[in-house]
Structure formats: structure tokens, C-alpha cells
Design an enzyme around this catalytic site. Structure first.
Site, PDB file in Angstrom:
ATOM      1  N   GLU A 102      18.114  39.866  38.490  1.00  0.00           N
ATOM      2  CA  GLU A 102      18.968  41.169  38.559  1.00  0.00           C
ATOM      3  C   GLU A 102      20.364  41.166  38.317  1.00  0.00           C
ATOM      4  O   GLU A 102      21.144  41.991  37.774  1.00  0.00           O
ATOM      5  CB  GLU A 102      18.548  41.856  40.039  1.00  0.00           C
ATOM      6  CG  GLU A 102      17.191  42.397  39.743  1.00  0.00           C
ATOM      7  CD  GLU A 102      16.257  41.296  40.488  1.00  0.00           C
ATOM      8  OE1 GLU A 102      16.542  40.212  40.558  1.00  0.00           O
ATOM      9  OE2 GLU A 102      14.924  41.855  40.831  1.00  0.00           O
ATOM     10  N   PHE A 116       8.378  47.298  53.607  1.00  0.00           N
ATOM     11  CA  PHE A 116       8.464  46.039  52.809  1.00  0.00           C
ATOM     12  C   PHE A 116       9.457  46.198  51.609  1.00  0.00           C
ATOM     13  O   PHE A 116       9.533  47.416  51.312  1.00  0.00           O
ATOM     14  CB  PHE A 116       6.912  46.044  52.324  1.00  0.00           C
ATOM     15  CG  PHE A 116       6.943  44.875  50.997  1.00  0.00           C
ATOM     16  CD1 PHE A 116       6.942  43.605  51.325  1.00  0.00           C
ATOM     17  CD2 PHE A 116       6.894  45.120  49.713  1.00  0.00           C
ATOM     18  CE1 PHE A 116       7.280  42.507  50.312  1.00  0.00           C
ATOM     19  CE2 PHE A 116       6.503  44.258  48.832  1.00  0.00           C
ATOM     20  CZ  PHE A 116       6.932  43.067  48.938  1.00  0.00           C
ATOM     21  N   GLN A 117      10.393  45.136  51.623  1.00  0.00           N
ATOM     22  CA  GLN A 117      11.266  45.230  50.590  1.00  0.00           C
ATOM     23  C   GLN A 117      12.383  46.349  50.655  1.00  0.00           C
ATOM     24  O   GLN A 117      12.730  47.112  49.823  1.00  0.00           O
ATOM     25  CB  GLN A 117      10.827  45.286  49.217  1.00  0.00           C
ATOM     26  CG  GLN A 117      10.166  43.937  48.726  1.00  0.00           C
ATOM     27  CD  GLN A 117       9.793  43.916  47.226  1.00  0.00           C
ATOM     28  OE1 GLN A 117       9.608  44.871  46.551  1.00  0.00           O
ATOM     29  NE2 GLN A 117       9.611  42.633  47.003  1.00  0.00           N
ATOM     30  N   LYS A 170      10.747  55.799  46.380  1.00  0.00           N
ATOM     31  CA  LYS A 170       9.637  55.806  45.404  1.00  0.00           C
ATOM     32  C   LYS A 170       8.876  56.902  45.366  1.00  0.00           C
ATOM     33  O   LYS A 170       8.528  57.653  44.233  1.00  0.00           O
ATOM     34  CB  LYS A 170       8.597  54.618  45.946  1.00  0.00           C
ATOM     35  CG  LYS A 170       7.529  54.499  45.108  1.00  0.00           C
ATOM     36  CD  LYS A 170       6.755  53.463  45.407  1.00  0.00           C
ATOM     37  CE  LYS A 170       5.536  53.000  44.204  1.00  0.00           C
ATOM     38  NZ  LYS A 170       4.857  51.739  44.451  1.00  0.00           N
ATOM     39  N   MET A 177      37.974  23.697  37.744  1.00  0.00           N
ATOM     40  CA  MET A 177      39.158  24.382  38.436  1.00  0.00           C
ATOM     41  C   MET A 177      39.380  24.068  39.799  1.00  0.00           C
ATOM     42  O   MET A 177      40.524  23.807  40.213  1.00  0.00           O
ATOM     43  CB  MET A 177      38.958  25.837  38.273  1.00  0.00           C
ATOM     44  CG  MET A 177      40.133  26.766  38.939  1.00  0.00           C
ATOM     45  SD  MET A 177      41.706  26.383  37.956  1.00  0.00           S
ATOM     46  CE  MET A 177      41.726  27.716  36.404  1.00  0.00           C
TER      47      MET A 177
HETATM   48  C1  LIG Z   1      40.607  31.554  37.514  1.00  0.00           C
HETATM   49  C2  LIG Z   1      41.282  32.970  37.658  1.00  0.00           C
HETATM   50  C3  LIG Z   1      42.731  32.623  37.140  1.00  0.00           C
HETATM   51  C4  LIG Z   1      43.306  33.777  36.951  1.00  0.00           C
HETATM   52  N1  LIG Z   1      44.669  33.772  36.343  1.00  0.00           N
HETATM   53  C5  LIG Z   1      45.227  34.839  36.276  1.00  0.00           C
HETATM   54  C6  LIG Z   1      46.493  34.602  35.433  1.00  0.00           C
HETATM   55  O1  LIG Z   1      47.003  33.530  35.296  1.00  0.00           O
HETATM   56  N2  LIG Z   1      47.205  35.725  35.067  1.00  0.00           N
HETATM   57  C7  LIG Z   1      46.521  37.112  35.159  1.00  0.00           C
HETATM   58  O2  LIG Z   1      47.239  38.165  34.562  1.00  0.00           O
HETATM   59  N3  LIG Z   1      45.251  37.163  35.749  1.00  0.00           N
HETATM   60  C8  LIG Z   1      44.723  36.183  36.261  1.00  0.00           C
HETATM   61  N4  LIG Z   1      43.506  36.157  36.852  1.00  0.00           N
HETATM   62  C9  LIG Z   1      42.901  37.473  36.821  1.00  0.00           C
HETATM   63  C10 LIG Z   1      43.269  38.264  38.111  1.00  0.00           C
HETATM   64  O3  LIG Z   1      42.818  37.853  39.219  1.00  0.00           O
HETATM   65  C11 LIG Z   1      43.276  39.794  38.074  1.00  0.00           C
HETATM   66  O4  LIG Z   1      41.926  40.167  37.747  1.00  0.00           O
HETATM   67  C12 LIG Z   1      44.117  40.236  36.678  1.00  0.00           C
HETATM   68  O5  LIG Z   1      45.352  39.861  37.040  1.00  0.00           O
HETATM   69  C13 LIG Z   1      44.036  42.022  37.128  1.00  0.00           C
HETATM   70  O6  LIG Z   1      44.609  42.532  35.987  1.00  0.00           O
HETATM   71  P1  LIG Z   1      45.490  43.978  35.731  1.00  0.00           P
HETATM   72  O7  LIG Z   1      46.625  44.088  36.663  1.00  0.00           O
HETATM   73  O8  LIG Z   1      45.460  44.104  34.357  1.00  0.00           O
HETATM   74  O9  LIG Z   1      44.202  44.904  36.497  1.00  0.00           O
HETATM   75  P2  LIG Z   1      42.777  45.540  36.229  1.00  0.00           P
HETATM   76  O10 LIG Z   1      41.874  44.944  37.301  1.00  0.00           O
HETATM   77  O11 LIG Z   1      42.348  45.309  35.087  1.00  0.00           O
HETATM   78  O12 LIG Z   1      43.110  46.711  36.856  1.00  0.00           O
HETATM   79  C14 LIG Z   1      43.355  48.041  35.768  1.00  0.00           C
HETATM   80  C15 LIG Z   1      44.432  48.734  36.399  1.00  0.00           C
HETATM   81  O13 LIG Z   1      44.541  49.883  35.525  1.00  0.00           O
HETATM   82  C16 LIG Z   1      44.393  51.182  36.079  1.00  0.00           C
HETATM   83  N5  LIG Z   1      43.688  51.964  35.313  1.00  0.00           N
HETATM   84  C17 LIG Z   1      42.236  52.165  34.527  1.00  0.00           C
HETATM   85  N6  LIG Z   1      42.007  53.033  33.620  1.00  0.00           N
HETATM   86  C18 LIG Z   1      43.408  53.552  33.623  1.00  0.00           C
HETATM   87  C19 LIG Z   1      43.585  54.551  32.657  1.00  0.00           C
HETATM   88  N7  LIG Z   1      42.962  55.067  31.722  1.00  0.00           N
HETATM   89  N8  LIG Z   1      45.024  54.942  32.672  1.00  0.00           N
HETATM   90  C20 LIG Z   1      45.829  54.321  33.571  1.00  0.00           C
HETATM   91  N9  LIG Z   1      45.732  53.475  34.375  1.00  0.00           N
HETATM   92  C21 LIG Z   1      44.138  53.141  34.382  1.00  0.00           C
HETATM   93  C22 LIG Z   1      43.348  51.055  37.293  1.00  0.00           C
HETATM   94  O14 LIG Z   1      43.716  51.944  38.402  1.00  0.00           O
HETATM   95  C23 LIG Z   1      43.900  49.506  37.804  1.00  0.00           C
HETATM   96  O15 LIG Z   1      45.022  49.698  38.551  1.00  0.00           O
HETATM   97  C24 LIG Z   1      42.952  35.054  37.018  1.00  0.00           C
HETATM   98  C25 LIG Z   1      41.349  35.314  37.280  1.00  0.00           C
HETATM   99  C26 LIG Z   1      40.574  33.812  37.713  1.00  0.00           C
HETATM  100  C27 LIG Z   1      39.128  33.954  38.108  1.00  0.00           C
HETATM  101  C1  LIG Z   2      30.030  32.524  42.134  1.00  0.00           C
HETATM  102  C2  LIG Z   2      31.301  31.494  42.255  1.00  0.00           C
HETATM  103  N1  LIG Z   2      31.239  30.347  43.252  1.00  0.00           N
HETATM  104  C3  LIG Z   2      32.156  29.665  43.329  1.00  0.00           C
HETATM  105  C4  LIG Z   2      33.476  29.855  42.610  1.00  0.00           C
HETATM  106  C5  LIG Z   2      34.610  29.075  43.014  1.00  0.00           C
HETATM  107  N2  LIG Z   2      34.989  28.443  41.591  1.00  0.00           N
HETATM  108  C6  LIG Z   2      35.790  28.972  40.800  1.00  0.00           C
HETATM  109  S1  LIG Z   2      36.181  28.116  39.330  1.00  0.00           S
HETATM  110  C7  LIG Z   2      34.789  26.878  39.732  1.00  0.00           C
HETATM  111  C8  LIG Z   2      34.477  25.893  38.917  1.00  0.00           C
HETATM  112  C9  LIG Z   2      33.943  26.050  37.669  1.00  0.00           C
HETATM  113  O1  LIG Z   2      33.244  24.989  37.178  1.00  0.00           O
HETATM  114  P1  LIG Z   2      32.872  25.089  35.519  1.00  0.00           P
HETATM  115  O2  LIG Z   2      32.058  25.995  35.345  1.00  0.00           O
HETATM  116  O3  LIG Z   2      32.240  23.683  35.224  1.00  0.00           O
HETATM  117  O4  LIG Z   2      34.209  25.116  34.720  1.00  0.00           O
HETATM  118  P2  LIG Z   2      35.580  24.233  34.648  1.00  0.00           P
HETATM  119  O5  LIG Z   2      36.552  25.071  35.548  1.00  0.00           O
HETATM  120  O6  LIG Z   2      34.938  22.819  34.719  1.00  0.00           O
HETATM  121  O7  LIG Z   2      36.059  24.462  33.301  1.00  0.00           O
HETATM  122  C10 LIG Z   2      34.508  27.345  40.913  1.00  0.00           C
HETATM  123  C11 LIG Z   2      33.296  26.522  41.783  1.00  0.00           C
HETATM  124  C12 LIG Z   2      33.453  31.122  41.758  1.00  0.00           C
HETATM  125  N3  LIG Z   2      34.441  31.510  41.019  1.00  0.00           N
HETATM  126  N4  LIG Z   2      32.308  31.918  41.728  1.00  0.00           N
END
Ligand SMILES: Cc1cc2nc3c(=O)[nH]c(=O)nc-3n(C[C@H](O)[C@H](O)[C@H](O)COP(=O)(O)OP(=O)(O)OC[C@H]3O[C@@H](n4cnc5c(N)ncnc54)[C@H](O)[C@@H]3O)c2cc1C
Ligand SMILES: Cc1ncc(C[n+]2csc(CCOP(=O)(O)OP(=O)(O)O)c2C)c(N)n1
Ligand SMILES: [Mg+2]
Length: 596
Positions: free
Chosen positions: A74, A136-137, A186, A505
Site C-alpha cells: 500500500e 478485525f482489521q 463497509k 548519506m
Molecule cells: C537528503 C535531503 C537533502 C536536502 N537538501 C536540500 C537542499 O540542499 N536544498 C533545498 O532546497 N532543499 C533540500 N531538501 C529538501 C528540503 O527538505 C525541503 O523539502 C525543501 O527545501 C522545501 O522546498 P520549498 O521551500 O520549495 O517548499 P515546498 O515544500 O515545495 O512548499 C511549497 C510552498 O509553496 C506554497 N504554495 C503551494 N502552492 C502555491 C500556490 N499555488 N501559490 C503560492 N504558494 C503556493 C506552499 O504553501 C509552501 O509554502 C533536502 C531534502 C533531502 C531529503
Molecule cells: C524510510 C527512511 N529511512 C531512513 C532514512 C534516513 N536516510 C536518509 S538517506 C539514507 C541512506 C540512503 O542510502 P542509499 O539509498 O543507498 O543512497 P545513497 O545515500 O547511498 O546514495 C538513509 C538511511 C530515510 N530518509 N528514509
């Protein structure tokens, strides 16, 4: 005995004919639900059956306008519907049964919620009389999902199904989009009710998202923008969600100001354009982060000042700048960073008005100040912070795989999904997204496992386009079972696994922040991915040398109708740079291993 696709199709069509020729005056709740989905124009629904939704599944059997995709878990149903929504802008729809079906869907729902993705998730519930009896469930779906949905409903009367669905779709797609859960017991799906048709309009007194920005505020923004010496345009996912890429481009072209995207906004502005400084934030470019820190007027458009973008807020606040913030959600404004000119409204409406005001205004940007600002920026850009060592020519650098893919596919309509980890950052940095809605990944929740299901959802939405999933050997195992779904529904995707044998990472953080104590981040006993792909009926490829990267990608692309799993053995110790460490300011960046 195998049942052929043709037989299934003809049985379904016969069912549909029977249903329409003997249209009952009264319909079961489940049939009303299906009619509601049809009225909403739903084409695909991803789901998994179980006791509480069997009447709903029976109603699906008797129609043929909506294609149901039977996933293998799911979580993947919700991710696939979410990927579809991110690519098309339509509401993604998933269907799960009560109890474990719903709890399995929770990660998918939270993922969509964090990135503001429009979705409707229908869940079965135990019969109304059994609710609260540890049936159940049974699980408290409304309670469990409350903090991770834009809204949720428990439908207690089949007469309410149509209006509830109308509201659910309206809430999901309007204002700041988000997932809505509709929980249907259901007996509610079984009981018959008179069906008078799907409502044409919906009114909710307490829910009226603003679209049009305040004219006075937009005028204030205009004054600030045109009076700026060091302007900067910081854009995010809201530009994509609001389909405002054209307006953004027009504004940037008129003003000639530098622009950056968040991870969620990539593609909102063409990455190949010179005015684009790259992604900003924790793994953003030197020039994008420095411009953020040193600008004097910042226009934030549909971006929410995430902690991964701002870094240490005290450091960010050290430099004075005027901030204009356009966001449809008033609660996003001044949430993390205090802004000077808030504009609540839809990004497309507000930008359109702003563009008209710029055209009318006698003021023009200060050309001299802008030229000097660009000179400073070009200095930062000159550091070429995304340059990487290609190594001894044999070892595969992960960046090289992404760069090669970009070079090969930049002129064709290509969609890239990713999982979460280093590979996600390399995809964001080295694949240059020039078009909106081509980059599909989980930013806010950072959910490993989304890559394959996202690609499945995208491929159904865009069957003629190339769909690549850039993943890691850790993430890909979290929803690998969906390779089976890819075969059944003929969604040929190309999986590029950047296999570094590490939860890379995590390993990177352990190297930099935990003095190299690699606690449980090495993946031993990995499966043979080539054989695994073959076992699922697909093509597997092992790529171990840099010289084989391009030929492998070329060969995989030739196999248009096949899902191909490419197991790239990449450099296990490569790190993502630039990097802003925890607690540091956005310009206190590590640019390479020499900075460690
Ligand atoms: C491993 C990892 C590393 C990351 N590193 C980075 C990084 O280096 N740099 C980075 O930028 N992010 C990074 N992120 C992502 C970060 O965690 C956030 O998800 C991201 O920065 C949020 O983007 P955003 O501000 O565009 O917001 P979003 O989450 O895209 O939010 C959108 C915003 O726009 C508004 N909005 C929506 N629709 C409309 C509309 N029609 N008109 C006006 N406003 C609207 C919403 O209210 C909201 O405030 C990383 C994520 C991970 C998993
Ligand atoms: C469901 C979930 N569990 C744990 C994490 C924490 N986490 C972030 S990156 C990462 C490693 C990912 O490994 P891989 O897919 O091999 O990517 P790589 O960083 O090696 O490119 C982990 C464990 C997460 N983001 N999501
Ligand atoms: Mg890895």
C-alpha cells in the site's frame, strides 16, 4: 490457467455494459463512490484490496473508465498516485483497505503532505456498528492520519458519499494542495441510496483559500524590487504547484535578476539559463547560497524557508535584507524567517499582477547596481563548485552517471524520479531541469522507497516519455517489490541504481560529523540486482567501469518497452559537495574533501 489481457478487457467491458443497460435507480455506496471518481475525471487509481473495500472493488469490476493498478504494497500505491499527481498536477488517487492497509499507506500520505501534493486516499473501514469494538482489521484512521493530512473524513451515511468526494477533491487541489483521506465503513459502501448525480458545486463556509494577492502589498513589493541594488529571486515548489513557471520566466526576463530554486522547485525556472544560479541550501551551489546571504532584496515565491535552505537562522539574519514572500498559505509566512512584505495569494495570480505593474511602472532596475551585482555573482560562480574529480578513469563517479544521462536525454521529454540519499542530491545537482514537473522526489519527509513507485505513476501519466529512476541500493530495496507491478501494467521504466554499497548519506554524515564511526551504514549481503531484475521479468545490467556507463545507458534506452535495472557500481567513498554542516550558516560551506 492464465487469463489473457483480451479476456479480462472483454469481461470488464461486458460488466460495464450490464451496469449501464440496467442502471439502477438506487446505487450502492460503493457505486456512488465510483461514479464520483468518474465525475472527477479520474483515470487511474492505485490500490490493494481487502475485506473492508470488497464492495468498492466489486463496483470497480463493473466499470471500465478508470484503470485500477494493483500494487504490491500500500505504501507504493500512495507513492505512485503521488508521482502521478506531481507530474500531471491532477489529484492522485489511492485505495486501501482498513487496518494494515491504511497503516501501510501512512508513509505515503505523510510524504505527500510534507510536499503539498494533491491526493485523495480512500480507505475501507470496519462496519459502523463495529467501530470502537476492536473489530478485525480496525484502526482509527481519522486519528492516525489527522496530523499528516490536509483534511480527513469518516463517511457514516452513504447519502454523504458524493458530497464528501466533491469536498475531498476540492480541498486536495485548492489553496495549498495536500492529501485528503476519505474513510468509508463497509456497510456504507454496501447500503443502497438514491443517487441524484454528482454535485456541481461545493461550498465550505470555513474554507475559502485566497487566490488574488493584495494590490497594495504587490505595489510595495514592486517598489522594493525595482529599487534593489542586489536583488535575488528564491523560488520553490509553490511555483510548480501553482503552474506558474511561464510567469516566473517572464518576470525574471523583464528584470534580469538572478534566480535560484529549492530542491522542490527544480524545473520551475530553466536550469540551463545563465540567470539561474543552481539549487540553494545544504547542498546548493556556492553562488546560490552566497547570493541568498548577500542580497538586499529577496523575492521568495512559493518557497517556505526550510531549515535545509536557511541553515543556521542566526547566521542568515546577520545580513540585513528586505524580504517579500508570496505564498498561498498564510501560515507559511513568517513561520521560520520574518518577512517584510507578505503577499498571500496564488503564485500565478500574484506574478501576473506583478508583471503588469512592472510593465506600467516608470521605474526600471538600477542597471549599474545590477551589473556590479552580477559581477560579484560571476566571481562566486567562477569557483565552479560542482566540479568533481573523475578519478582514475575506471572507477565510476556517481556524478558522472547523472551528467551522462543528462547529456543523452536533454533534448527529449524525460522525467527523473529519485529516492533519498546522496544519489538524490547528485541527481538534483547534475541533471539540469529545464521544464517544470520533470523532477519527482521526496523533499520534506525525505522518504526512501519512493523512486520506483514514483516512476510507475509518472510512466502511466506519460507513456510516450522516458522515465528514469535514480536511486541507491539502500532506497531501492524499500519498494523493490513494485518491479512486479511494472511488469503487470507494462510501465517500462529505467532504474539507475548508484550502488555505493553504503547508506551513503548516512556514511557521509558519520564521516564528517561522527569522526568516521560508521555505525550500521554499510550494506553487506546485497542481492544480485541483475538476477533480481531478471526474476521479476525485466532486464538487469551490471556496470562496473566508467567507460561502460554511456554504452549501458544507450542500450537501456534502446529497450523502450522493457524495464531495465542498471546496477552502477559507484565509488563507495564519494561525498556530496557543497555541503553545509549542521548548525552552520549557508555560506559556511564545505566545497570538497580538501575542506574536511
Ligand atoms: C537528503 C535531503 C537533502 C536536502 N537538501 C536540500 C537542499 O540542499 N536544498 C533545498 O532546497 N532543499 C533540500 N531538501 C529538501 C528540503 O527538505 C525541503 O523539502 C525543501 O527545501 C522545501 O522546498 P520549498 O521551500 O520549495 O517548499 P515546498 O515544500 O515545495 O512548499 C511549497 C510552498 O509553496 C506554497 N504554495 C503551494 N502552492 C502555491 C500556490 N499555488 N501559490 C503560492 N504558494 C503556493 C506552499 O504553501 C509552501 O509554502 C533536502 C531534502 C533531502 C531529503
Ligand atoms: C524510510 C527512511 N529511512 C531512513 C532514512 C534516513 N536516510 C536518509 S538517506 C539514507 C541512506 C540512503 O542510502 P542509499 O539509498 O543507498 O543512497 P545513497 O545515500 O547511498 O546514495 C538513509 C538511511 C530515510 N530518509 N528514509
Ligand atoms: Mg547507497
Amino acid at each position: 490457467m492464465e487469463i489473457s489481457k483480451a479476456e479480462i478487457a472483454s469481461a470488464a467491458a461486458a460488466g460495464a455494459r450490464t451496469a449501464s443497460s440496467t442502471e439502477p435507480k438506487e446505487l450502492m455506496g460503493a457505486e456512488v463512490l465510483v461514479k464520483s471518481l468518474q465525475a472527477e475525471g479520474v483515470q487511474f487509481i492505485w490500490g490493494y484490496p481487502g475485506g473492508a473495500v470488497l464492495y468498492i472493488y466489486d463496483a470497480f469490476y463493473k466499470q471500465d473508465s478508470i484503470q485500477h493498478v494493483l500494487v504490491r504494497h500500500e505504501q507504493a500505491a500512495v507513492h505512485a498516485a503521488d508521482g502521478y499527481a506531481r507530474t500531471t498536477g491532477d489529484v492522485g488517487v489511492a485505495l486501501v483497505t482498513s487496518g494494515p492497509g491504511l497503516t501501510n499507506a501512512v508513509t505515503g500520505i505523510a510524504t505527500a503532505y510534507m510536499d503539498s501534493i494533491p491526493m485523495v486516499i480512500i480507505s475501507g473501514q470496519v462496519p459502523t456498528a463495529a467501530i470502537g469494538l476492536d473489530a478485525f482489521q480496525e484502526c482509527d484512521t481519522v486519528g492516525i492520519t489527522r496530523p499528516i493530512v490536509k483534511h480527513n473524513f469518516l463517511v457514516k451515511d452513504p447519502r454523504d458519499i458524493a458530497m464528501t468526494m466533491k469536498k475531498a477533491f476540492h480541498i486536495a487541489r485548492s489553496g495549498r494542495p495536500g492529501p485528503v483521506v476519505v474513510d468509508i465503513p463497509k456497510d456504507v459502501s454496501f447500503k443502497k441510496v438514491a443517487y441524484a448525480g454528482y454535485p456541481e458545486t461545493v461550498e465550505m463556509r470555513s474554507y475559502n483559500p485566497v487566490r488574488k494577492g493584495h494590490g497594495g502589498q504587490i505595489r510595495k513589493a514592486l517598489q522594493l524590487l525595482l529599487g534593489a541594488k542586489r536583488p535575488y529571486i528564491y523560488t520553490g515548489g509553490g511555483v510548480l504547484l501553482g503552474n506558474a513557471s511561464n510567469e516566473l520566466r517572464t518576470l525574471v526576463d523583464m528584470l534580469g535578476y538572478p534566480v535560484t530554486n529549492t530542491l522542490m522547485g527544480l524545473g520551475a525556472y530553466p536550469a540551463s539559463d545563465r540567470k539561474f544560479l543552481g539549487m540553494l541550501g545544504m547542498h546548493g551551489t556556492w553562488e546560490a547560497n552566497n547570493a541568498m546571504q548577500h542580497c538586499d532584496v529577496l523575492l521568495a515565491v512559493g518557497a517556505r524557508f526550510d531549515d535545509r535552505v536557511i541553515g543556521n537562522p542566526k547566521h542568515f539574519a546577520q545580513n540585513e535584507r528586505k524580504i517579500i514572500h508570496i505564498d498561498i498559505d498564510p501560515s507559511s509566512i513568517s513561520k521560520r524567517v520574518k518577512v517584510d512584505v507578505p503577499i498571500v495569494g496564488d503564485v500565478k495570480d500574484v506574478l501576473t499582477e506583478l508583471i503588469a505593474m512592472v510593465k506600467e511602472s516608470a521605474l526600471r532596475p538600477d542597471a549599474q547596481a545590477l551589473a556590479s551585482w552580477w559581477e560579484t555573482i560571476e566571481g562566486w560562480r567562477g569557483r565552479d563548485c560542482l566540479r568533481y574529480e573523475h578519478g582514475d578513469g575506471d572507477v565510476i563517479k556517481p556524478q558522472y552517471v547523472v551528467e551522462t544521462l543528462w547529456n543523452m536525454t536533454k533534448d527529449v521529454e524525460t522525467y527523473i524520479t529519485s529516492d533519498v540519499g546522496q544519489h538524490q542530491m547528485w541527481a538534483a545537482q547534475y541533471y539540469r531541469f529545464d521544464e517544470p514537473r520533470r523532477w519527482i522526489n521526496s523533499g520534506g519527509l525525505g522518504t526512501m522507497g519512493v523512486g520506483i513507485p514514483y516512476a510507475m505513476g509518472v510512466k502511466l501519466a506519460k507513456p510516450e516519455s522516458e522515465v528514469f529512476c535514480i536511486t541507491g541500493e539502500g532506497s531501492v530495496q524499500m519498494c523493490i517489490q513494485e518491479l512486479s507491478t511494472c511488469l503487470q501494467y507494462n510501465t517500462p521504466i529505467k532504474i539507475c541504481s548508484l550502488n555505493n554499497r553504503y547508506l551513503g548519506m548516512v556514511r557521509q554524515w558519520q564521516e564528517i560529523e561522527y569522526s568516521g564511526r560508521y555505525s550500521h551504514s554499510y550494506m553487506d549481503a546485497l542481492p544480485n540486482f541483475v538476477k533480481l531484475a531478471e526474476a521479476y521479468g525485466h532486464v538487469g545490467m551490471l556496470i562496473e567501469h566508467a567507460k561502460d556507463v554511456e554504452p549501458a545507458l544507450r542500450e537501456a534506452r534502446k529497450l523502450k518497452d522493457r524495464t531495465v535495472f542498471m546496477d552502477f557500481r559507484t565509488d563507495p567513498t564519494e561525498n556530496v559537495f557543497p555541503m553545509v554542516q549542521a548548525g552552520k550558516g549557508i555560506t559556511e560551506m564545505l566545497l570538497g574533501s580538501e575542506d574536511l
